[in-house]
Design a protein around this motif. Structure first.
Motif, PDB file in Angstrom:
ATOM      1  N   UNK A 199     100.780 100.930  38.779  1.00 23.84           N
ATOM      2  CA  UNK A 199      99.192 101.185  38.217  1.00 23.84           C
ATOM      3  C   UNK A 199      98.774  99.902  38.024  1.00 23.84           C
ATOM      4  N   UNK A 200      97.389 100.160  37.923  1.00 27.09           N
ATOM      5  CA  UNK A 200      96.224  99.142  37.619  1.00 27.09           C
ATOM      6  C   UNK A 200      95.959  99.333  36.314  1.00 27.09           C
ATOM      7  N   UNK A 201      96.611  98.970  34.530  1.00 26.00           N
ATOM      8  CA  UNK A 201      95.415  99.998  33.438  1.00 26.00           C
ATOM      9  C   UNK A 201      93.874  99.057  33.007  1.00 26.00           C
ATOM     10  N   UNK A 202      92.882  99.283  33.743  1.00 21.47           N
ATOM     11  CA  UNK A 202      91.991  98.437  33.415  1.00 21.47           C
ATOM     12  C   UNK A 202      91.281  98.680  31.882  1.00 21.47           C
ATOM     13  N   UNK A 203      90.859  97.327  31.094  1.00 18.25           N
ATOM     14  CA  UNK A 203      90.383  97.482  29.346  1.00 18.25           C
ATOM     15  C   UNK A 203      89.591  96.694  28.787  1.00 18.25           C
ATOM     16  N   UNK A 204      88.778  96.266  27.988  1.00 21.50           N
ATOM     17  CA  UNK A 204      88.390  95.393  27.438  1.00 21.50           C
ATOM     18  C   UNK A 204      88.190  94.834  26.068  1.00 21.50           C
ATOM     19  N   UNK A 205      88.380  93.523  25.851  1.00 22.60           N
ATOM     20  CA  UNK A 205      88.378  93.478  24.772  1.00 22.60           C
ATOM     21  C   UNK A 205      87.538  92.396  24.678  1.00 22.60           C
ATOM     22  N   UNK A 206      86.787  92.158  23.400  1.00 25.76           N
ATOM     23  CA  UNK A 206      85.954  91.435  22.391  1.00 25.76           C
ATOM     24  C   UNK A 206      86.607  90.492  22.437  1.00 25.76           C
ATOM     25  N   UNK A 207      85.472  88.959  23.037  1.00 28.36           N
ATOM     26  CA  UNK A 207      86.774  87.700  23.445  1.00 28.36           C
ATOM     27  C   UNK A 207      86.258  86.973  21.745  1.00 28.36           C
ATOM     28  N   UNK A 208      84.893  85.837  21.917  1.00 25.29           N
ATOM     29  CA  UNK A 208      84.282  85.028  21.405  1.00 25.29           C
ATOM     30  C   UNK A 208      83.129  85.222  21.974  1.00 25.29           C
ATOM     31  N   UNK A 209      82.072  84.300  21.775  1.00 28.08           N
ATOM     32  CA  UNK A 209      80.999  83.913  22.417  1.00 28.08           C
ATOM     33  C   UNK A 209      80.031  82.524  22.558  1.00 28.08           C
ATOM     34  N   UNK A 210      79.926  82.822  23.770  1.00 29.41           N
ATOM     35  CA  UNK A 210      79.235  81.390  23.973  1.00 29.41           C
ATOM     36  C   UNK A 210      77.416  81.632  23.777  1.00 29.41           C
ATOM     37  N   UNK A 211      77.859  80.506  23.158  1.00 29.32           N
ATOM     38  CA  UNK A 211      75.995  80.546  22.224  1.00 29.32           C
ATOM     39  C   UNK A 211      75.766  81.723  22.373  1.00 29.32           C
ATOM     40  N   UNK A 212      74.439  82.441  22.777  1.00 27.80           N
ATOM     41  CA  UNK A 212      74.139  83.921  22.025  1.00 27.80           C
ATOM     42  C   UNK A 212      74.520  84.966  22.557  1.00 27.80           C
ATOM     43  N   UNK A 213      75.748  83.993  24.023  1.00 18.27           N
ATOM     44  CA  UNK A 213      76.388  85.077  24.689  1.00 18.27           C
ATOM     45  C   UNK A 213      77.811  86.361  24.400  1.00 18.27           C
ATOM     46  N   UNK A 214      77.815  87.184  24.253  1.00 17.49           N
ATOM     47  CA  UNK A 214      79.302  87.269  23.816  1.00 17.49           C
ATOM     48  C   UNK A 214      80.430  88.145  25.178  1.00 17.49           C
ATOM     49  N   UNK A 215      81.387  87.309  24.641  1.00 17.30           N
ATOM     50  CA  UNK A 215      82.246  86.950  26.115  1.00 17.30           C
ATOM     51  C   UNK A 215      83.320  88.596  25.699  1.00 17.30           C
ATOM     52  N   UNK A 216      83.402  89.182  27.031  1.00 21.10           N
ATOM     53  CA  UNK A 216      83.936  90.229  26.663  1.00 21.10           C
ATOM     54  C   UNK A 216      85.853  89.412  27.656  1.00 21.10           C
ATOM     55  N   UNK A 217      86.466  90.334  27.845  1.00 22.86           N
ATOM     56  CA  UNK A 217      87.379  90.056  28.532  1.00 22.86           C
ATOM     57  C   UNK A 217      88.228  91.545  29.582  1.00 22.86           C
ATOM     58  N   UNK A 218      88.091  91.537  30.400  1.00 20.56           N
ATOM     59  CA  UNK A 218      88.826  92.429  31.111  1.00 20.56           C
ATOM     60  C   UNK A 218      89.914  92.434  32.244  1.00 20.56           C
ATOM     61  N   UNK A 219      90.761  93.367  31.236  1.00 16.66           N
ATOM     62  CA  UNK A 219      92.022  92.678  31.084  1.00 16.66           C
ATOM     63  C   UNK A 219      93.097  93.925  31.872  1.00 16.66           C
ATOM     64  N   UNK A 220      93.471  93.545  33.151  1.00 14.07           N
ATOM     65  CA  UNK A 220      94.740  93.881  33.807  1.00 14.07           C
ATOM     66  C   UNK A 220      95.562  94.326  33.273  1.00 14.07           C
ATOM     67  N   UNK A 221      96.016  95.268  32.787  1.00 12.75           N
ATOM     68  CA  UNK A 221      97.638  95.557  32.474  1.00 12.75           C
ATOM     69  C   UNK A 221      98.417  96.291  33.367  1.00 12.75           C
ATOM     70  N   UNK A 222      99.177  95.734  33.880  1.00 16.33           N
ATOM     71  CA  UNK A 222      99.276  96.584  35.118  1.00 16.33           C
ATOM     72  C   UNK A 222     100.502  96.855  34.699  1.00 16.33           C
ATOM     73  N   UNK A 223     100.728  98.039  35.423  1.00 18.80           N
ATOM     74  CA  UNK A 223     102.440  99.251  35.357  1.00 18.80           C
ATOM     75  C   UNK A 223     102.922  99.172  36.266  1.00 18.80           C
ATOM     76  N   UNK A 224     104.357  99.127  36.132  1.00 18.46           N
ATOM     77  CA  UNK A 224     104.892  98.545  36.905  1.00 18.46           C
ATOM     78  C   UNK A 224     106.127  99.905  37.331  1.00 18.46           C
ATOM     79  N   UNK A 225     107.108  99.727  38.208  1.00 21.42           N
ATOM     80  CA  UNK A 225     108.295 100.933  38.305  1.00 21.42           C
ATOM     81  C   UNK A 225     108.918 100.512  38.743  1.00 21.42           C
TER      82      UNK A 225
END
Ligand SMILES: [Zn+2]
Length: 122
Positions: free
Chosen positions: A57-83
């Motif tokens: 399965x693919x598990x996607x979630x978002x974490x706040x990373x930092x800001x570039x200028x005035x824009x917040x940067x978020x990382x959308x991470x795909x944490x894969x699940x293996x069998x």
């Protein structure tokens, strides 16, 4: 749509070991979202340590990373699940920069310090 060359540059800027940027998008009112995933195609089973690349399965979630200028940067991470091929149990891949929160916070602090220092020079 982010070009292949563009995502390569973003991966270099992000500079998180074992992680590559696959897509960048801007969400009005939210900020910049970088879709990232592990560069590794396989992971070790937590139960029996066998290496597996059978995607469950693919598990996607978002974490706040930092800001570039005035824009917040978020990382959308795909944490894969293996069998696991051997014991048949599903397991999530280990992502060091997410698990090790101390390193992650330190990196954030370093980046902020660097940007403050470089803005002083100019
Ligand atoms: Zn296993």
């Amino acid at each position: 749509m982010t070009t292949k060359k563009g995502t390569k540059v973003l991966t270099e800027i992000l500079n998180i070991q074992g992680i590559k940027v696959i897509q960048m998008s801007q969400q009005p009112g939210i900020g910049i979202i970088l879709q990232v995933e592990s560069i590794h195609r396989e992971s070790h089973c937590h139960h029996c340590r066998t290496k597996s690349n059978r995607l469950h399965q693919n598990h996607r979630y978002v974490v706040k990373y930092l800001s570039w200028g005035e824009k917040p940067v978020f990382l959308e991470i795909n944490r894969r699940q293996f069998k696991c091929k051997k014991c048949g149990k599903p397991f999530s891949e280990k992502l060091d920069f997410v698990n090790n929160r101390r390193t992650y916070t330190k990196r954030l602090a370093d980046t902020i310090i660097k940007s403050v220092l470089s803005s002083d020079i100019h």
